[in-house]
Scaffold this motif. Structure first.
Motif, PDB file in Angstrom:
ATOM      1  N   UNK A  57      21.639 -10.647  -0.426  1.00 36.56           N
ATOM      2  CA  UNK A  57      20.296 -10.114  -0.206  1.00 36.56           C
ATOM      3  C   UNK A  57      19.352 -11.241   0.201  1.00 36.56           C
ATOM      4  N   UNK A  58      18.320 -10.894   0.944  1.00 39.54           N
ATOM      5  CA  UNK A  58      17.204 -11.799   1.175  1.00 39.54           C
ATOM      6  C   UNK A  58      16.125 -11.466   0.171  1.00 39.54           C
ATOM      7  N   UNK A  59      15.772 -12.422  -0.646  1.00 40.17           N
ATOM      8  CA  UNK A  59      14.772 -12.213  -1.695  1.00 40.17           C
ATOM      9  C   UNK A  59      13.408 -12.597  -1.139  1.00 40.17           C
TER      10      UNK A  59
ATOM     11  N   UNK B 149      17.620 -20.570  -1.985  1.00 39.47           N
ATOM     12  CA  UNK B 149      16.710 -19.871  -2.894  1.00 39.47           C
ATOM     13  C   UNK B 149      16.450 -18.434  -2.461  1.00 39.47           C
ATOM     14  N   UNK B 150      16.543 -18.149  -1.163  1.00 36.01           N
ATOM     15  CA  UNK B 150      16.183 -16.794  -0.690  1.00 36.01           C
ATOM     16  C   UNK B 150      17.390 -15.929  -0.350  1.00 36.01           C
ATOM     17  N   UNK B 151      18.539 -16.543  -0.044  1.00 42.20           N
ATOM     18  CA  UNK B 151      19.748 -15.766   0.230  1.00 42.20           C
ATOM     19  C   UNK B 151      20.614 -15.755  -1.031  1.00 42.20           C
TER      20      UNK B 151
ATOM     21  N   UNK C  46      11.328  -7.317  -4.291  1.00 43.11           N
ATOM     22  CA  UNK C  46      11.685  -6.629  -3.056  1.00 43.11           C
ATOM     23  C   UNK C  46      12.726  -7.459  -2.321  1.00 43.11           C
ATOM     24  N   UNK C  47      13.834  -6.820  -1.967  1.00 44.96           N
ATOM     25  CA  UNK C  47      14.924  -7.517  -1.302  1.00 44.96           C
ATOM     26  C   UNK C  47      15.368  -6.735  -0.068  1.00 44.96           C
ATOM     27  N   UNK C  48      15.855  -7.476   0.927  1.00 37.91           N
ATOM     28  CA  UNK C  48      16.233  -6.878   2.205  1.00 37.91           C
ATOM     29  C   UNK C  48      17.607  -7.382   2.622  1.00 37.91           C
TER      30      UNK C  48
END
Length: 542
Positions: free
Chosen positions: A413-415, A407-409, A387-389
Protein backbone atom coordinates in the motif's frame (compact mmCIF):
# COMPACT_ATOMS: atom_id res chain seq x y z
CA UNK A 1 -6.00 -22.65 -21.52
CA UNK A 2 -2.75 -22.97 -23.44
CA UNK A 3 -1.77 -19.30 -23.59
CA UNK A 4 1.42 -19.04 -25.58
CA UNK A 5 0.16 -16.13 -27.64
CA UNK A 6 2.86 -13.56 -28.37
CA UNK A 7 2.89 -9.90 -27.35
CA UNK A 8 3.55 -7.96 -30.55
CA UNK A 9 3.46 -4.41 -31.84
CA UNK A 10 -0.02 -5.15 -33.16
CA UNK A 11 -1.57 -6.06 -29.82
CA UNK A 12 0.50 -4.17 -27.26
CA UNK A 13 1.57 -0.53 -27.19
CA UNK A 14 2.99 1.16 -24.06
CA UNK A 15 0.53 3.65 -22.61
CA UNK A 16 1.58 7.31 -22.74
CA UNK A 17 -0.43 10.54 -22.78
CA UNK A 18 1.67 11.80 -25.70
CA UNK A 19 -0.69 9.72 -27.84
CA UNK A 20 -3.61 11.98 -26.85
CA UNK A 21 -2.24 14.94 -28.81
CA UNK A 22 -1.32 12.79 -31.79
CA UNK A 23 -4.96 11.67 -31.95
CA UNK A 24 -6.41 15.12 -31.25
CA UNK A 25 -4.24 16.59 -34.00
CA UNK A 26 -5.88 14.23 -36.48
CA UNK A 27 -9.46 14.20 -35.20
CA UNK A 28 -9.80 17.89 -34.31
CA UNK A 29 -7.06 19.41 -36.46
CA UNK A 30 -8.83 22.73 -37.04
CA UNK A 31 -10.44 23.01 -33.61
CA UNK A 32 -9.01 25.69 -31.33
CA UNK A 33 -6.98 23.79 -28.78
CA UNK A 34 -5.60 26.75 -26.84
CA UNK A 35 -6.84 30.28 -26.16
CA UNK A 36 -4.38 32.71 -24.61
CA UNK A 37 -5.26 36.39 -24.83
CA UNK A 38 -5.37 37.17 -28.54
CA UNK A 39 -3.63 33.89 -29.46
CA UNK A 40 -5.52 30.94 -30.93
CA UNK A 41 -3.71 27.65 -31.43
CA UNK A 42 -5.40 24.80 -33.28
CA UNK A 43 -4.79 21.17 -32.42
CA UNK A 44 -2.84 20.78 -35.66
CA UNK A 45 -0.57 23.67 -34.67
CA UNK A 46 -0.21 22.44 -31.08
CA UNK A 47 0.81 19.05 -32.44
CA UNK A 48 3.40 20.59 -34.75
CA UNK A 49 4.87 22.85 -32.06
CA UNK A 50 5.11 19.94 -29.61
CA UNK A 51 6.87 17.84 -32.26
CA UNK A 52 9.31 20.70 -32.89
CA UNK A 53 10.02 21.03 -29.17
CA UNK A 54 10.74 17.30 -28.84
CA UNK A 55 13.04 17.41 -31.86
CA UNK A 56 14.82 20.57 -30.65
CA UNK A 57 15.47 19.01 -27.24
CA UNK A 58 16.97 15.96 -28.91
CA UNK A 59 19.09 18.25 -31.07
CA UNK A 60 20.28 20.06 -27.94
CA UNK A 61 21.68 16.83 -26.59
CA UNK A 62 18.84 15.85 -24.27
CA UNK A 63 19.03 12.06 -23.93
CA UNK A 64 16.45 9.52 -22.81
CA UNK A 65 15.78 9.96 -19.10
CA UNK A 66 17.31 13.45 -18.90
CA UNK A 67 15.36 16.08 -16.95
CA UNK A 68 13.93 19.20 -18.58
CA UNK A 69 12.74 21.74 -16.00
CA UNK A 70 9.97 24.27 -16.66
CA UNK A 71 9.55 27.51 -14.71
CA UNK A 72 6.43 28.89 -16.37
CA UNK A 73 2.89 29.92 -15.49
CA UNK A 74 -0.23 28.72 -17.33
CA UNK A 75 0.78 29.56 -20.90
CA UNK A 76 0.58 27.55 -24.15
CA UNK A 77 4.28 26.72 -23.97
CA UNK A 78 3.68 24.87 -20.70
CA UNK A 79 1.11 22.69 -22.49
CA UNK A 80 3.64 22.07 -25.27
CA UNK A 81 6.19 21.01 -22.67
CA UNK A 82 3.80 18.38 -21.31
CA UNK A 83 3.92 16.61 -24.67
CA UNK A 84 7.19 17.71 -26.25
CA UNK A 85 9.40 16.81 -23.30
CA UNK A 86 8.09 13.23 -22.82
CA UNK A 87 8.01 12.76 -26.61
CA UNK A 88 11.77 13.37 -26.50
CA UNK A 89 11.90 10.50 -23.94
CA UNK A 90 12.94 13.10 -21.37
CA UNK A 91 11.41 13.81 -17.95
CA UNK A 92 9.49 17.04 -17.34
CA UNK A 93 10.18 18.82 -14.05
CA UNK A 94 7.58 21.59 -13.50
CA UNK A 95 8.74 24.08 -10.87
CA UNK A 96 6.47 26.15 -8.65
CA UNK A 97 6.87 29.79 -9.75
CA UNK A 98 6.22 30.95 -6.16
CA UNK A 99 9.33 29.33 -4.71
CA UNK A 100 12.38 31.22 -3.46
CA UNK A 101 15.73 31.05 -5.35
CA UNK A 102 17.33 28.65 -2.87
CA UNK A 103 14.57 26.09 -3.30
CA UNK A 104 14.61 26.43 -7.10
CA UNK A 105 18.40 25.98 -7.00
CA UNK A 106 17.98 22.81 -4.92
CA UNK A 107 15.46 21.40 -7.42
CA UNK A 108 17.64 22.16 -10.44
CA UNK A 109 20.66 20.62 -8.73
CA UNK A 110 18.90 17.56 -7.27
CA UNK A 111 17.07 16.79 -10.53
CA UNK A 112 20.18 17.32 -12.66
CA UNK A 113 18.10 19.33 -15.17
CA UNK A 114 19.79 19.66 -18.57
CA UNK A 115 17.44 22.35 -19.92
CA UNK A 116 15.32 25.01 -18.21
CA UNK A 117 12.26 26.29 -20.08
CA UNK A 118 11.69 29.73 -18.57
CA UNK A 119 9.04 32.41 -18.83
CA UNK A 120 10.64 35.87 -19.03
CA UNK A 121 8.73 37.13 -15.99
CA UNK A 122 10.77 34.80 -13.78
CA UNK A 123 14.20 35.61 -15.24
CA UNK A 124 15.40 37.27 -12.03
CA UNK A 125 14.30 34.27 -9.97
CA UNK A 126 16.06 31.92 -12.39
CA UNK A 127 19.25 34.00 -12.43
CA UNK A 128 19.46 33.89 -8.63
CA UNK A 129 18.68 30.16 -8.59
CA UNK A 130 21.31 29.35 -11.22
CA UNK A 131 24.04 31.15 -9.31
CA UNK A 132 26.53 28.68 -7.89
CA UNK A 133 25.22 25.60 -9.72
CA UNK A 134 28.09 23.34 -10.74
CA UNK A 135 26.28 22.14 -13.88
CA UNK A 136 23.63 24.75 -14.77
CA UNK A 137 21.04 23.80 -17.38
CA UNK A 138 20.75 25.44 -20.77
CA UNK A 139 18.08 28.14 -20.53
CA UNK A 140 15.39 28.60 -23.18
CA UNK A 141 13.27 31.71 -22.53
CA UNK A 142 9.65 32.36 -23.54
CA UNK A 143 8.60 35.94 -24.22
CA UNK A 144 4.85 35.81 -23.70
CA UNK A 145 2.90 38.73 -25.17
CA UNK A 146 0.44 38.42 -22.27
CA UNK A 147 3.21 38.58 -19.67
CA UNK A 148 4.79 41.58 -17.97
CA UNK A 149 8.26 40.92 -19.34
CA UNK A 150 11.28 40.59 -17.11
CA UNK A 151 15.01 40.90 -16.68
CA UNK A 152 17.59 40.03 -19.30
CA UNK A 153 19.06 36.55 -19.08
CA UNK A 154 21.59 34.62 -21.14
CA UNK A 155 19.18 32.28 -22.92
CA UNK A 156 17.96 30.97 -26.26
CA UNK A 157 14.62 32.45 -27.37
CA UNK A 158 11.95 29.75 -27.30
CA UNK A 159 10.68 30.48 -30.81
CA UNK A 160 14.21 30.25 -32.21
CA UNK A 161 14.64 26.96 -30.36
CA UNK A 162 11.42 25.58 -31.88
CA UNK A 163 12.37 26.79 -35.37
CA UNK A 164 15.26 24.35 -35.37
CA UNK A 165 12.99 21.40 -34.57
CA UNK A 166 11.45 18.90 -36.99
CA UNK A 167 7.67 19.47 -37.43
CA UNK A 168 7.31 15.78 -38.33
CA UNK A 169 9.19 14.43 -35.30
CA UNK A 170 7.34 11.27 -34.18
CA UNK A 171 5.30 11.42 -30.98
CA UNK A 172 6.08 7.89 -29.90
CA UNK A 173 5.61 6.36 -26.45
CA UNK A 174 8.66 5.04 -24.63
CA UNK A 175 9.59 1.40 -25.03
CA UNK A 176 8.64 0.89 -21.38
CA UNK A 177 5.51 2.58 -20.04
CA UNK A 178 7.09 2.45 -16.55
CA UNK A 179 9.61 5.05 -17.76
CA UNK A 180 9.44 8.35 -15.89
CA UNK A 181 7.38 11.11 -17.52
CA UNK A 182 7.50 13.79 -14.83
CA UNK A 183 9.33 14.81 -11.66
CA UNK A 184 7.46 17.07 -9.25
CA UNK A 185 8.90 18.37 -6.00
CA UNK A 186 6.82 18.45 -2.86
CA UNK A 187 7.86 19.74 0.53
CA UNK A 188 6.47 16.67 2.29
CA UNK A 189 7.12 16.73 6.03
CA UNK A 190 10.64 18.15 5.89
CA UNK A 191 12.14 21.36 4.66
CA UNK A 192 14.02 19.63 1.83
CA UNK A 193 11.75 19.04 -1.17
CA UNK A 194 11.22 15.44 -2.25
CA UNK A 195 11.19 14.58 -5.94
CA UNK A 196 8.06 12.61 -6.88
CA UNK A 197 8.69 10.45 -9.94
CA UNK A 198 5.65 9.41 -11.99
CA UNK A 199 5.49 7.26 -15.11
CA UNK A 200 3.86 7.30 -18.56
CA UNK A 201 1.33 4.57 -17.73
CA UNK A 202 0.12 6.33 -14.61
CA UNK A 203 -0.15 9.69 -16.36
CA UNK A 204 -2.20 8.10 -19.15
CA UNK A 205 -4.54 6.34 -16.74
CA UNK A 206 -5.00 9.23 -14.32
CA UNK A 207 -5.82 11.57 -17.20
CA UNK A 208 -8.45 9.07 -18.36
CA UNK A 209 -9.83 8.78 -14.83
CA UNK A 210 -10.07 12.54 -14.43
CA UNK A 211 -11.74 12.95 -17.83
CA UNK A 212 -14.37 10.41 -16.76
CA UNK A 213 -14.88 11.75 -13.24
CA UNK A 214 -15.09 15.39 -14.37
CA UNK A 215 -17.21 14.53 -17.43
CA UNK A 216 -14.96 16.15 -20.01
CA UNK A 217 -16.02 15.96 -23.66
CA UNK A 218 -15.06 17.50 -27.02
CA UNK A 219 -17.45 20.34 -26.11
CA UNK A 220 -15.55 21.13 -22.92
CA UNK A 221 -13.82 24.48 -22.47
CA UNK A 222 -11.37 24.25 -19.58
CA UNK A 223 -10.08 27.36 -17.80
CA UNK A 224 -6.61 27.08 -16.28
CA UNK A 225 -7.14 28.49 -12.80
CA UNK A 226 -5.11 25.58 -11.39
CA UNK A 227 -1.32 25.88 -11.84
CA UNK A 228 0.00 23.54 -14.51
CA UNK A 229 3.15 23.14 -12.39
CA UNK A 230 1.10 21.52 -9.61
CA UNK A 231 0.96 17.73 -10.20
CA UNK A 232 1.04 18.44 -13.96
CA UNK A 233 -2.15 20.42 -13.50
CA UNK A 234 -3.71 17.36 -11.81
CA UNK A 235 -3.06 15.65 -15.21
CA UNK A 236 -5.67 17.88 -16.89
CA UNK A 237 -2.83 19.11 -19.12
CA UNK A 238 -3.34 15.72 -20.80
CA UNK A 239 -6.99 14.99 -19.93
CA UNK A 240 -8.46 17.99 -21.76
CA UNK A 241 -6.42 17.13 -24.86
CA UNK A 242 -7.56 13.50 -24.60
CA UNK A 243 -11.15 14.67 -25.08
CA UNK A 244 -10.38 17.36 -27.65
CA UNK A 245 -11.51 20.18 -25.36
CA UNK A 246 -10.26 23.75 -25.46
CA UNK A 247 -7.61 24.96 -23.00
CA UNK A 248 -8.07 28.58 -21.89
CA UNK A 249 -4.80 29.79 -20.38
CA UNK A 250 -4.56 32.23 -17.50
CA UNK A 251 -1.21 33.52 -16.23
CA UNK A 252 -2.53 34.44 -12.80
CA UNK A 253 -5.87 34.16 -11.09
CA UNK A 254 -7.85 37.39 -11.06
CA UNK A 255 -11.60 37.18 -10.35
CA UNK A 256 -12.54 39.80 -12.93
CA UNK A 257 -10.53 37.96 -15.57
CA UNK A 258 -12.00 34.59 -14.56
CA UNK A 259 -15.58 35.84 -14.92
CA UNK A 260 -14.75 37.54 -18.21
CA UNK A 261 -13.17 34.42 -19.71
CA UNK A 262 -16.09 32.23 -18.58
CA UNK A 263 -18.56 34.58 -20.26
CA UNK A 264 -16.51 35.19 -23.42
CA UNK A 265 -15.43 31.63 -24.17
CA UNK A 266 -18.23 29.55 -22.64
CA UNK A 267 -15.95 27.91 -20.06
CA UNK A 268 -17.49 24.67 -18.81
CA UNK A 269 -14.85 23.34 -16.38
CA UNK A 270 -12.14 24.60 -14.06
CA UNK A 271 -10.16 23.32 -11.09
CA UNK A 272 -9.17 25.45 -8.13
CA UNK A 273 -8.01 25.45 -4.55
CA UNK A 274 -10.63 26.62 -2.01
CA UNK A 275 -8.97 30.06 -1.88
CA UNK A 276 -9.99 30.65 -5.51
CA UNK A 277 -13.60 29.80 -4.70
CA UNK A 278 -13.51 32.47 -2.00
CA UNK A 279 -12.00 34.97 -4.43
CA UNK A 280 -14.87 34.40 -6.84
CA UNK A 281 -17.53 34.56 -4.13
CA UNK A 282 -16.21 37.84 -2.73
CA UNK A 283 -15.45 39.52 -6.05
CA UNK A 284 -17.07 42.98 -6.30
CA UNK A 285 -20.28 43.10 -8.29
CA UNK A 286 -18.65 45.15 -11.04
CA UNK A 287 -16.11 42.34 -11.66
CA UNK A 288 -18.73 39.66 -12.17
CA UNK A 289 -20.12 38.71 -15.56
CA UNK A 290 -23.33 36.73 -16.07
CA UNK A 291 -23.20 33.51 -18.07
CA UNK A 292 -26.15 31.34 -19.16
CA UNK A 293 -24.66 27.93 -18.37
CA UNK A 294 -23.37 26.10 -15.30
CA UNK A 295 -19.64 25.68 -14.76
CA UNK A 296 -18.24 22.59 -13.03
CA UNK A 297 -15.54 23.40 -10.47
CA UNK A 298 -13.32 20.68 -8.99
CA UNK A 299 -11.67 21.63 -5.72
CA UNK A 300 -9.32 19.85 -3.34
CA UNK A 301 -8.00 20.48 0.13
CA UNK A 302 -10.41 21.25 2.95
CA UNK A 303 -14.05 20.40 2.28
CA UNK A 304 -16.03 23.45 1.14
CA UNK A 305 -18.35 24.67 3.93
CA UNK A 306 -22.05 24.94 3.14
CA UNK A 307 -21.98 28.76 2.72
CA UNK A 308 -19.29 28.37 0.05
CA UNK A 309 -21.27 25.69 -1.79
CA UNK A 310 -24.42 27.82 -1.64
CA UNK A 311 -22.62 30.95 -2.80
CA UNK A 312 -20.92 29.14 -5.69
CA UNK A 313 -24.20 27.59 -6.80
CA UNK A 314 -25.78 31.03 -6.69
CA UNK A 315 -23.09 32.30 -9.05
CA UNK A 316 -23.69 29.48 -11.54
CA UNK A 317 -21.05 26.94 -10.43
CA UNK A 318 -21.36 23.27 -9.50
CA UNK A 319 -18.70 22.20 -7.00
CA UNK A 320 -17.04 18.76 -7.16
CA UNK A 321 -14.81 17.68 -4.25
CA UNK A 322 -11.59 15.74 -4.99
CA UNK A 323 -8.75 14.32 -2.92
CA UNK A 324 -5.21 13.46 -3.87
CA UNK A 325 -1.51 14.09 -3.50
CA UNK A 326 1.41 14.79 -5.78
CA UNK A 327 2.42 11.18 -5.10
CA UNK A 328 -0.73 9.92 -6.85
CA UNK A 329 -0.74 12.26 -9.87
CA UNK A 330 -3.12 14.71 -8.18
CA UNK A 331 -6.74 13.56 -7.76
CA UNK A 332 -7.21 9.93 -6.83
CA UNK A 333 -10.57 10.12 -5.05
CA UNK A 334 -13.72 11.99 -6.01
CA UNK A 335 -16.92 12.60 -4.09
CA UNK A 336 -18.91 10.76 -6.77
CA UNK A 337 -22.47 11.83 -7.52
CA UNK A 338 -25.33 9.80 -6.09
CA UNK A 339 -29.01 9.99 -7.14
CA UNK A 340 -30.09 11.06 -3.64
CA UNK A 341 -27.86 14.14 -3.83
CA UNK A 342 -30.41 16.07 -5.86
CA UNK A 343 -33.03 15.80 -3.09
CA UNK A 344 -30.70 16.79 -0.23
CA UNK A 345 -30.94 20.04 1.64
CA UNK A 346 -27.95 22.35 1.47
CA UNK A 347 -26.79 21.19 4.92
CA UNK A 348 -27.08 17.52 3.92
CA UNK A 349 -25.30 18.17 0.63
CA UNK A 350 -22.46 19.97 2.41
CA UNK A 351 -22.07 17.06 4.87
CA UNK A 352 -21.94 14.60 1.97
CA UNK A 353 -19.47 16.73 0.04
CA UNK A 354 -17.19 16.92 3.09
CA UNK A 355 -16.21 13.38 2.19
CA UNK A 356 -13.19 12.93 -0.03
CA UNK A 357 -15.09 10.16 -1.79
CA UNK A 358 -14.27 6.97 -3.64
CA UNK A 359 -11.39 5.90 -5.87
CA UNK A 360 -11.30 7.13 -9.44
CA UNK A 361 -11.99 4.25 -11.85
CA UNK A 362 -8.31 4.16 -12.81
CA UNK A 363 -7.07 3.73 -9.21
CA UNK A 364 -7.11 0.08 -8.16
CA UNK A 365 -8.12 0.57 -4.54
CA UNK A 366 -8.41 3.11 -1.74
CA UNK A 367 -9.21 2.29 1.85
CA UNK A 368 -8.52 3.18 5.47
CA UNK A 369 -6.17 0.97 7.50
CA UNK A 370 -5.29 0.83 11.17
CA UNK A 371 -1.91 2.57 11.44
CA UNK A 372 -0.54 0.04 13.95
CA UNK A 373 -1.82 -3.27 12.59
CA UNK A 374 -2.41 -2.51 8.90
CA UNK A 375 -5.86 -4.10 9.16
CA UNK A 376 -8.90 -2.44 7.55
CA UNK A 377 -10.88 -0.24 9.93
CA UNK A 378 -14.61 -0.85 10.32
CA UNK A 379 -16.75 1.01 7.79
CA UNK A 380 -18.57 2.87 10.55
CA UNK A 381 -17.68 6.49 9.75
CA UNK A 382 -16.08 6.77 13.18
CA UNK A 383 -12.98 4.59 13.53
CA UNK A 384 -9.86 6.51 12.57
CA UNK A 385 -7.13 5.05 10.39
CA UNK A 386 -4.71 6.03 7.64
CA UNK A 387 -5.88 6.57 4.09
CA UNK A 388 -4.00 4.18 1.82
CA UNK A 389 -3.92 3.69 -1.94
CA UNK A 390 -2.72 1.11 -4.42
CA UNK A 391 -2.72 0.98 -8.20
CA UNK A 392 -1.10 2.18 -11.39
CA UNK A 393 -1.65 5.84 -10.51
CA UNK A 394 0.66 5.81 -7.51
CA UNK A 395 4.14 7.28 -8.03
CA UNK A 396 7.23 5.22 -8.81
CA UNK A 397 8.80 6.74 -5.71
CA UNK A 398 10.85 9.63 -4.42
CA UNK A 399 14.00 10.36 -6.41
CA UNK A 400 17.14 9.19 -4.60
CA UNK A 401 15.34 8.94 -1.26
CA UNK A 402 15.10 5.27 -0.15
CA UNK A 403 14.28 6.21 3.44
CA UNK A 404 11.19 8.18 2.40
CA UNK A 405 10.14 5.41 0.01
CA UNK A 406 10.37 2.77 2.74
CA UNK A 407 8.16 4.91 4.96
CA UNK A 408 5.29 5.27 2.46
CA UNK A 409 5.33 1.92 0.62
CA UNK A 410 4.23 -0.59 3.27
CA UNK A 411 2.74 -4.06 2.72
CA UNK A 412 1.64 -3.34 -0.82
CA UNK A 413 0.00 0.00 0.00
CA UNK A 414 0.95 3.64 -0.37
CA UNK A 415 0.42 5.29 3.00
CA UNK A 416 -0.74 8.87 2.50
CA UNK A 417 -0.12 10.07 6.06
CA UNK A 418 -3.68 11.39 6.16
CA UNK A 419 -6.05 10.13 8.82
CA UNK A 420 -9.65 9.40 7.92
CA UNK A 421 -12.70 7.22 8.38
CA UNK A 422 -14.53 4.84 6.08
CA UNK A 423 -18.29 5.33 5.85
CA UNK A 424 -20.70 2.40 5.46
CA UNK A 425 -21.28 3.35 1.81
CA UNK A 426 -17.54 3.08 1.08
CA UNK A 427 -16.86 6.82 0.94
CA UNK A 428 -13.68 8.01 2.63
CA UNK A 429 -13.55 11.18 4.72
CA UNK A 430 -10.32 12.86 5.89
CA UNK A 431 -10.37 13.76 9.57
CA UNK A 432 -6.86 15.00 10.34
CA UNK A 433 -3.36 15.16 8.90
CA UNK A 434 -0.74 12.85 10.28
CA UNK A 435 1.91 14.94 8.62
CA UNK A 436 2.52 18.42 9.94
CA UNK A 437 1.70 20.02 6.63
CA UNK A 438 -0.13 23.28 6.14
CA UNK A 439 -2.07 23.37 2.87
CA UNK A 440 -2.52 27.04 2.09
CA UNK A 441 -4.20 28.06 -1.14
CA UNK A 442 -3.46 24.62 -2.56
CA UNK A 443 0.28 24.81 -1.72
CA UNK A 444 2.03 22.49 0.74
CA UNK A 445 4.04 24.24 3.46
CA UNK A 446 6.38 22.24 5.68
CA UNK A 447 5.98 23.24 9.32
CA UNK A 448 9.53 22.04 10.03
CA UNK A 449 10.95 24.33 7.36
CA UNK A 450 9.20 27.34 8.90
CA UNK A 451 10.23 26.29 12.40
CA UNK A 452 13.85 26.10 11.32
CA UNK A 453 13.71 29.74 10.22
CA UNK A 454 12.01 30.74 13.46
CA UNK A 455 14.67 29.03 15.52
CA UNK A 456 17.33 31.05 13.72
CA UNK A 457 15.81 34.26 15.13
CA UNK A 458 18.19 35.45 17.87
CA UNK A 459 15.36 36.10 20.35
CA UNK A 460 13.35 32.88 19.81
CA UNK A 461 13.75 30.09 22.33
CA UNK A 462 11.12 27.62 21.10
CA UNK A 463 8.75 27.49 18.15
CA UNK A 464 6.06 25.29 16.68
CA UNK A 465 3.99 25.81 13.55
CA UNK A 466 0.56 24.33 12.90
CA UNK A 467 -2.26 24.91 10.45
CA UNK A 468 -4.93 27.42 11.37
CA UNK A 469 -8.24 27.36 9.48
CA UNK A 470 -8.60 30.46 7.33
CA UNK A 471 -11.74 31.53 5.42
CA UNK A 472 -9.67 32.80 2.47
CA UNK A 473 -6.73 30.40 2.11
CA UNK A 474 -8.25 27.26 3.65
CA UNK A 475 -5.32 27.01 6.04
CA UNK A 476 -2.46 29.33 7.01
CA UNK A 477 0.68 28.75 9.10
CA UNK A 478 0.25 29.85 12.72
CA UNK A 479 3.47 30.10 14.73
CA UNK A 480 3.55 29.54 18.47
CA UNK A 481 6.72 31.14 19.83
CA UNK A 482 8.43 31.20 23.20
CA UNK A 483 10.84 34.11 23.42
CA UNK A 484 14.02 34.21 25.43
CA UNK A 485 13.34 35.84 28.81
CA UNK A 486 15.26 38.99 28.01
CA UNK A 487 13.35 39.43 24.76
CA UNK A 488 9.81 39.35 26.18
CA UNK A 489 7.99 42.48 25.18
CA UNK A 490 10.75 43.42 22.73
CA UNK A 491 9.67 41.30 19.74
CA UNK A 492 6.37 41.79 17.94
CA UNK A 493 4.19 39.56 15.81
CA UNK A 494 4.94 41.77 12.81
CA UNK A 495 8.66 41.43 13.47
CA UNK A 496 8.52 37.62 13.54
CA UNK A 497 6.49 37.53 10.32
CA UNK A 498 8.90 39.93 8.61
CA UNK A 499 11.86 37.79 9.72
CA UNK A 500 10.29 34.74 8.07
CA UNK A 501 9.26 36.57 4.90
CA UNK A 502 12.89 37.65 4.40
CA UNK A 503 14.02 34.01 4.48
CA UNK A 504 11.16 32.07 2.95
CA UNK A 505 8.84 32.27 -0.01
CA UNK A 506 6.20 34.70 1.26
CA UNK A 507 3.34 32.20 1.17
CA UNK A 508 5.27 29.99 3.61
CA UNK A 509 5.67 32.68 6.27
CA UNK A 510 3.34 32.56 9.30
CA UNK A 511 0.25 34.70 8.95
CA UNK A 512 -0.25 34.85 12.71
CA UNK A 513 1.97 34.46 15.79
CA UNK A 514 1.07 33.61 19.38
CA UNK A 515 3.65 34.20 22.12
CA UNK A 516 3.91 32.13 25.29
CA UNK A 517 5.01 28.75 26.69
CA UNK A 518 4.42 25.67 24.54
CA UNK A 519 2.61 22.56 25.83
CA UNK A 520 4.92 19.54 26.16
CA UNK A 521 4.84 15.88 27.03
CA UNK A 522 6.76 14.50 29.99
CA UNK A 523 9.69 13.83 27.67
CA UNK A 524 9.72 17.41 26.39
CA UNK A 525 8.03 16.86 23.01
CA UNK A 526 5.86 19.76 21.90
CA UNK A 527 2.19 18.75 21.74
CA UNK A 528 1.06 20.09 18.39
CA UNK A 529 -2.37 18.53 18.76
CA UNK A 530 -2.90 20.80 21.77
CA UNK A 531 -1.93 23.85 19.72
CA UNK A 532 -4.39 22.85 17.00
CA UNK A 533 -7.08 22.39 19.63
CA UNK A 534 -6.44 25.91 20.92
CA UNK A 535 -6.99 27.32 17.45
CA UNK A 536 -10.16 25.33 16.92
CA UNK A 537 -11.62 26.10 20.30
CA UNK A 538 -10.66 29.73 20.86
CA UNK A 539 -12.67 32.60 19.50
CA UNK A 540 -9.43 34.55 19.25
CA UNK A 541 -5.82 33.49 19.10
CA UNK A 542 -4.43 36.73 20.45
Amino acid sequence: MDDDLPKTGANFVPLSPVSFLRRAGRVWADRVAVIHGARRVTYAALLERSRRLASALKGAGVASGDVVAALMPNIPEMLEAHVGVPAAQAVLCPINIRLDPATVRFILDHSGAKVLLLDREFASLATAALEGLAAPPRVVVVDDAEGPGGAAINATPYEDFLAGGDPAFPLAPPADEWAAISLSYTSGTTGDPKGVVVHHRGAYLNACGNALAFELSPRSVYLWTLPMFHCNGWTYTWAVTLQGGTHVCLRRVDPARVFALIAEHGVTHLCAAPVVLNMLIHAPAEQRRPFPHRVRVATGGAAPPSPVIAAMEGLGFEVVHLYGLTECYGPSLACAWQPALEAMTLAEKAAFMARQGVALPTLEEATVLDRATGAPVPADGVTLGEITLRGNTVMKGYLRNPTANAAVFVDGWFRTGDLGVLHPDGYIEVKDRAKDIVISGGENISSLEVEEVLYRHPQVMEAAVVAEPDPHWGEVPHAFVTLKPEAEGQVSEAGIIAWCRERLAHFKAPKRVTFGPLPKTATGKIQKFELRARLRGAGTTR
